[in-house]
Design an enzyme around this catalytic site. Structure first.
Site, PDB file in Angstrom:
ATOM      1  N   HIS A  89      14.267  -3.419  18.275  1.00 36.65           N
ATOM      2  CA  HIS A  89      13.883  -1.995  18.368  1.00 36.65           C
ATOM      3  C   HIS A  89      12.456  -1.736  18.235  1.00 36.65           C
ATOM      4  O   HIS A  89      11.924  -0.729  17.715  1.00 36.65           O
ATOM      5  CB  HIS A  89      14.440  -1.150  17.510  1.00 36.65           C
ATOM      6  CG  HIS A  89      16.202  -1.177  17.852  1.00 36.65           C
ATOM      7  ND1 HIS A  89      17.109  -0.352  16.826  1.00 36.65           N
ATOM      8  CD2 HIS A  89      16.830  -1.360  18.829  1.00 36.65           C
ATOM      9  CE1 HIS A  89      18.171  -0.532  17.418  1.00 36.65           C
ATOM     10  NE2 HIS A  89      18.065  -1.128  18.622  1.00 36.65           N
TER      11      HIS A  89
HETATM   12  C1  LIG Z   1      18.975  -6.804  24.173  1.00 35.62           C
HETATM   13  C2  LIG Z   1      18.549  -5.355  23.804  1.00 35.62           C
HETATM   14  C3  LIG Z   1      19.457  -4.326  23.267  1.00 35.62           C
HETATM   15  C4  LIG Z   1      19.334  -3.021  22.858  1.00 35.62           C
HETATM   16  N1  LIG Z   1      20.205  -2.403  22.855  1.00 35.62           N
HETATM   17  C5  LIG Z   1      19.990  -0.870  22.392  1.00 35.62           C
HETATM   18  C6  LIG Z   1      20.957  -0.095  22.282  1.00 35.62           C
HETATM   19  O1  LIG Z   1      21.902  -0.351  22.469  1.00 35.62           O
HETATM   20  N2  LIG Z   1      20.592   1.338  21.869  1.00 35.62           N
HETATM   21  C7  LIG Z   1      19.304   1.437  21.965  1.00 35.62           C
HETATM   22  O2  LIG Z   1      19.105   2.595  21.421  1.00 35.62           O
HETATM   23  N3  LIG Z   1      18.336   0.748  22.020  1.00 35.62           N
HETATM   24  C8  LIG Z   1      18.874  -0.562  22.378  1.00 35.62           C
HETATM   25  N4  LIG Z   1      17.532  -1.468  22.442  1.00 35.62           N
HETATM   26  C9  LIG Z   1      16.127  -0.816  22.537  1.00 35.62           C
HETATM   27  C10 LIG Z   1      15.877  -0.189  23.613  1.00 35.62           C
HETATM   28  O3  LIG Z   1      16.504  -0.610  25.111  1.00 35.62           O
HETATM   29  C11 LIG Z   1      14.365   0.049  24.049  1.00 35.62           C
HETATM   30  O4  LIG Z   1      13.643   0.233  22.794  1.00 35.62           O
HETATM   31  C12 LIG Z   1      13.959   0.871  25.000  1.00 35.62           C
HETATM   32  O5  LIG Z   1      14.667   0.701  26.211  1.00 35.62           O
HETATM   33  C13 LIG Z   1      12.429   0.781  25.217  1.00 35.62           C
HETATM   34  O6  LIG Z   1      11.997   1.503  26.423  1.00 35.62           O
HETATM   35  P1  LIG Z   1      10.704   1.351  27.060  1.00 35.62           P
HETATM   36  O7  LIG Z   1      10.517   2.263  28.296  1.00 35.62           O
HETATM   37  O8  LIG Z   1       9.613   1.568  25.863  1.00 35.62           O
HETATM   38  O9  LIG Z   1      10.510  -0.154  27.387  1.00 35.62           O
HETATM   39  P2  LIG Z   1      11.288  -0.915  28.536  1.00 35.62           P
HETATM   40  O10 LIG Z   1      12.654  -0.174  28.907  1.00 35.62           O
HETATM   41  O11 LIG Z   1      11.417  -2.325  27.956  1.00 35.62           O
HETATM   42  O12 LIG Z   1      10.369  -0.850  29.843  1.00 35.62           O
HETATM   43  C14 LIG Z   1       9.519  -1.596  30.160  1.00 35.62           C
HETATM   44  C15 LIG Z   1       9.118  -1.778  31.836  1.00 35.62           C
HETATM   45  O13 LIG Z   1       7.990  -2.283  31.978  1.00 35.62           O
HETATM   46  C16 LIG Z   1       8.130  -3.386  32.868  1.00 35.62           C
HETATM   47  N5  LIG Z   1       6.499  -4.068  32.693  1.00 35.62           N
HETATM   48  C17 LIG Z   1       6.191  -4.558  31.430  1.00 35.62           C
HETATM   49  N6  LIG Z   1       5.052  -5.145  31.621  1.00 35.62           N
HETATM   50  C18 LIG Z   1       4.578  -4.666  32.967  1.00 35.62           C
HETATM   51  C19 LIG Z   1       3.479  -4.911  33.650  1.00 35.62           C
HETATM   52  N7  LIG Z   1       2.515  -5.725  33.184  1.00 35.62           N
HETATM   53  N8  LIG Z   1       3.417  -4.890  35.052  1.00 35.62           N
HETATM   54  C20 LIG Z   1       4.402  -4.153  35.482  1.00 35.62           C
HETATM   55  N9  LIG Z   1       5.557  -3.787  34.845  1.00 35.62           N
HETATM   56  C21 LIG Z   1       5.663  -4.165  33.421  1.00 35.62           C
HETATM   57  C22 LIG Z   1       9.041  -4.173  32.298  1.00 35.62           C
HETATM   58  O14 LIG Z   1       9.557  -5.249  33.197  1.00 35.62           O
HETATM   59  C23 LIG Z   1      10.198  -3.166  31.974  1.00 35.62           C
HETATM   60  O15 LIG Z   1      10.854  -2.556  33.239  1.00 35.62           O
HETATM   61  C24 LIG Z   1      18.074  -2.781  22.887  1.00 35.62           C
HETATM   62  C25 LIG Z   1      16.658  -3.591  23.225  1.00 35.62           C
HETATM   63  C26 LIG Z   1      17.120  -5.039  23.630  1.00 35.62           C
HETATM   64  C27 LIG Z   1      15.982  -5.844  24.203  1.00 35.62           C
END
Ligand SMILES: Cc1cc2nc3c(=O)[nH]c(=O)nc-3n(C[C@H](O)[C@H](O)[C@H](O)COP(=O)(O)OP(=O)(O)OC[C@H]3O[C@@H](n4cnc5c(N)ncnc54)[C@H](O)[C@@H]3O)c2cc1C
Length: 494
Positions: A422
């Site tokens: 997280h």
């Molecule tokens: C295995 C796992 C299980 C989890 N389970 C839970 C759960 O059950 N409940 C919960 O509340 N949280 C959970 N989490 C945490 C939660 O999913 C994340 O904290 C949340 O989804 C983060 O969202 P975000 O938009 O910040 O990043 P992300 O959803 O990771 O999105 C980032 C996106 O940017 C893209 N990207 C990155 N760098 C680049 C680049 N340079 N150029 C173009 N694209 C790029 C990536 O490919 C990705 O699609 C879990 C996380 C993981 C890894």
């Protein structure tokens, strides 16, 4: 030229792209490093199946990072989703809101500004959800893009856990998303429908793909941000082994707490000494990656005489303010179950730095778990509580019991240490005079124009619940601020 260019089609990026492109006069371009499928049925079955996490060694849709979990040298590996929907496309589908206490702490970081008070963010949480169990109740939404439900037919293991918690004396919480600060055991709200994981890609983005003002590019990795003076004006991308520059009026980083920070650092926004040591020209000094928080988790393994049943990975949790106890339904080793004991408001903080200016080399990530005595004490107490619950479940423990003297107990904590995955706060929010802050309260990077970070990177305090629903809320909230500004072609406030 694009009005808003979003880097990363993950949990936050898909929400933003869908909401900002509701205004037909506003052009939006979303760049995602991973694959895109244009209809939910096109997604590989493993990504849809909500009964398990598609994060095995061969999974092609992941970013993988080696990490150091604690100063005692505990190493680990973490993953993030590299696919449309991001980590929300590969996660445990646990969709629960942060607590009112979390938002009080968040608002204190902003000199009590109301932008991130619980009352201010509640409408954004409600807008995101279609709660099939409580949609008609106050504090809920029933027409949002993300379906939310609790298991109607919990696995025997989950039921035994809930019964054991009651026997130990913990109250039941009927709705974890309404009783924001309640202590007790409750059913986990999940973003699933017909057994399928519904990420923000399928909930928000796919229904918007036909809009003429929205362009989504898959397999396109942003490697650097381009600046003119202190203004961000475009990004360099890699696509099919070719590089290209894409220009935009406003750039939003939604690449997640690891990659948004790494991208800023590689582009010259970060600690000046660190950047010079890597021969990266400094555009603007900022504390990017200097602080992050994540939930340390201690795992207790056990066997239980109960039939296994395919279900979501987590159906019930026991919430004890800063402690969350999770009876995972998915066996990590055949026949062996795991109880996760997570510290949700740790004081220990981590650091993220680049190892190299080369985008192909992952950053160095040090969690520094258990470095604060407070965290070790809280986890020792929590392990004792969890052992009581396991005892009531008549579970056969497979993990050696925690020894009593605190020094040996601490060594035991290190030996059983894992992470909840997280990670948040690498580009934390704060006022202009806060030397730990990277973005302001509307997610704009301090000291620069035309550049925002809108994802889990910005949260300035530990959230005492899983972060997925709050990441969606952050993007909903910021999209709403933008539309209330008039929703014109340019985006002065985003
Ligand atoms: C295995 C796992 C299980 C989890 N389970 C839970 C759960 O059950 N409940 C919960 O509340 N949280 C959970 N989490 C945490 C939660 O999913 C994340 O904290 C949340 O989804 C983060 O969202 P975000 O938009 O910040 O990043 P992300 O959803 O990771 O999105 C980032 C996106 O940017 C893209 N990207 C990155 N760098 C680049 C680049 N340079 N150029 C173009 N694209 C790029 C990536 O490919 C990705 O699609 C879990 C996380 C993981 C890894």
């Amino acid at each position: 030229m694009t009005d808003t260019l979003i880097v990363g089609g993950g949990t936050a990026g898909c929400v933003l792209a869908a909401r900002l492109s509701e205004n037909p006069d506003h052009t939006v371009r979303l760049l995602e490093a991973g694959r895109l499928w244009r209809a939910p049925d096109g997604f590989p079955a493993e990504l849809l199946d909500a009964t398990s996490l598609p994060v095995g060694a061969d999974a092609p849709w992941l970013w993988r990072y080696p990490v150091t979990l604690s100063d005692a040298g505990v190493a680990g590996n973490i993953v993030r989703g590299k696919v449309i929907g991001g980590s929300g496309a590969v996660n445990g589908s646990y969709f629960v809101r942060a607590t009112a206490a979390d938002f009080e702490a968040w608002s204190r970081e902003l000199d009590s500004s109301k932008t991130w008070s619980f009352d201010s963010v509640l409408p954004a949480y409600c807008r995101s959800e279609r709660d099939v169990d409580f949609g008609d109740h106050p504090w809920h939404g029933r027409s949002g893009p993300i379906p939310v439900r609790r298991s109607a037919n919990p696995a025997p293991l989950s039921e035994q856990f809930a019964t054991a918690c009651a026997a130990v004396g913990f109250p039941a919480i009927p709705d974890l998303n309404a009783n924001a600060d309640a202590h007790g055991v409750g059913a986990v709200p999940c973003n699933i429908e017909d057994g399928r994981r519904v990420s923000t890609a399928s909930g928000y983005l796919l229904p918007a793909l036909s809009r003429p003002n929205l362009t989504v590019q898959e397999a396109t990795t942003v490697v650097r941000i381009r600046f003119r003076g202190m203004r961000a004006i475009g990004v360099d991308v890699m696509h099919d082994d070719r590089t290209e520059t894409i220009w935009a009026d406003h750039i939003v980083l939604s690449a997640g707490a690891i990659e948004s920070a790494a991208l800023l650092l590689r582009s010259g926004v970060g600690d000046a000494e660190h950047l010079r040591a890597l021969d990266i020209p400094v555009v603007h000094p900022a504390p990017v990656g200097a602080w992050f928080t994540d939930h340390p988790e201690i795992g207790l393994e056990y066997r239980l005489d109960a039939p296994e049943q395919a279900t979501v990975p987590l159906e019930y949790v026991l919430e004890l303010d800063d402690i969350e106890i999770r009876p995972y339904t998915v066996a990590f080793t055949p026949g062996v179950q795991r109880l996760g004991i997570a510290l949700m408001r740790p004081q220990s903080a981590g650091v993220l730095r680049l190892r190299s200016a080369d985008p192909a080399i992952p950053p160095a990530i040090e969690h520094r778990y258990l470095s604060a005595e407070h965290d070790r004490t809280r986890l020792r107490d929590a392990v004792a509580t969890a052992a009581q619950v396991l005892h009531r479940m008549s579970a056969q423990s497979r993990t050696d019991p925690m020894p009593r003297p605190s020094k040996t107990a601490d060594a035991w904590l290190h030996a059983n240490l894992a992470t909840s995955q997280h990670l948040s706060g690498t580009c934390r929010m704060g006022g202009a005079d806060d030397d730990r802050a990277v973005v302001d309260e509307l997610c704009r990077v301090h000291g620069l124009t035309g550049l925002s970070v809108i994802d889990l990177s910005v949260v300035p305090v530990p959230l005492s619940r899983g972060p997925q629903a709050t990441t969606v809320m952050i993007a909903e909230n910021m999209a709403d601020h933008r539309s209330r500004d008039g929703g014109g072609r340019t985006s002065p406030r985003l």
